[in-house]
Motif scaffolding. Structure first.
Motif, PDB file in Angstrom:
ATOM      1  N   ILE A 102     -49.564  10.481  60.152  1.00 48.58           N
ATOM      2  CA  ILE A 102     -49.230  10.097  58.779  1.00 48.58           C
ATOM      3  C   ILE A 102     -50.511  10.082  57.949  1.00 48.58           C
ATOM      4  O   ILE A 102     -51.451   9.370  58.252  1.00 48.58           O
ATOM      5  CB  ILE A 102     -48.566   8.702  58.745  1.00 48.58           C
TER       6      ILE A 102
ATOM      7  N   VAL B  55     -47.594  10.509  52.610  1.00 50.10           N
ATOM      8  CA  VAL B  55     -46.948   9.333  52.000  1.00 50.10           C
ATOM      9  C   VAL B  55     -46.690   9.596  50.514  1.00 50.10           C
ATOM     10  O   VAL B  55     -45.614   9.272  50.004  1.00 50.10           O
ATOM     11  CB  VAL B  55     -47.812   8.068  52.208  1.00 50.10           C
TER      12      VAL B  55
ATOM     13  N   LEU C 176     -48.897   1.832  53.131  1.00 51.48           N
ATOM     14  CA  LEU C 176     -47.786   2.525  53.785  1.00 51.48           C
ATOM     15  C   LEU C 176     -48.265   3.550  54.803  1.00 51.48           C
ATOM     16  O   LEU C 176     -47.605   3.775  55.818  1.00 51.48           O
ATOM     17  CB  LEU C 176     -46.890   3.192  52.736  1.00 51.48           C
TER      18      LEU C 176
ATOM     19  N   LEU D 178     -46.612   3.215  58.349  1.00 49.03           N
ATOM     20  CA  LEU D 178     -45.809   4.322  58.870  1.00 49.03           C
ATOM     21  C   LEU D 178     -46.442   4.927  60.115  1.00 49.03           C
ATOM     22  O   LEU D 178     -45.734   5.354  61.038  1.00 49.03           O
ATOM     23  CB  LEU D 178     -45.603   5.386  57.787  1.00 49.03           C
TER      24      LEU D 178
END
Length: 99
Positions: free
Chosen positions: A4, A9, A28, A32
């Motif tokens: 990620i 994102v 995030l 994630l």
């Protein structure tokens, strides 16, 4: 190795039509990445010989059979009603409805 990235994102935010601040993107990205790593760990131990389950303990119906039992007569049902007429509870009109 992190799968990620902040760019991913941001792209997901665009697809979801969510405007993300740079702080949210950074937060995030980490969250994630942890989720993806945990899913990968579960995938490592999930083997074809282990059946998928939704609950750790088998569930069973705990309700009794639907059997008609002793019921009240019309007179018994209406005996404590403040007012009744024609075998029904009589109540005042509500919400401005006129009868």
């Amino acid at each position: 190795m992190s799968e990620i990235t902040p760019e991913l994102v941001r792209h997901l935010g665009v697809l979801a039509r969510i405007q993300l601040s740079e702080e949210e993107v950074q937060r995030l990205t980490g969250q994630l990445d942890v989720i993806v790593d945990n899913i990968a760990k579960v995938s490592e131990v999930a083997t074809p010989d282990v059946p998928a389950t939704s609950h750790p303990i088998p569930l069973q119906n705990v309700f009794r059979p639907d059997v008609i039992g002793q019921t009240l007569t019309l007179e018994q049902a209406l005996q404590n009603a403040p007012d009744s007429a024609d075998g029904r509870f009589r109540v005042t009109a509500i919400l401005g409805e006129e009868q």
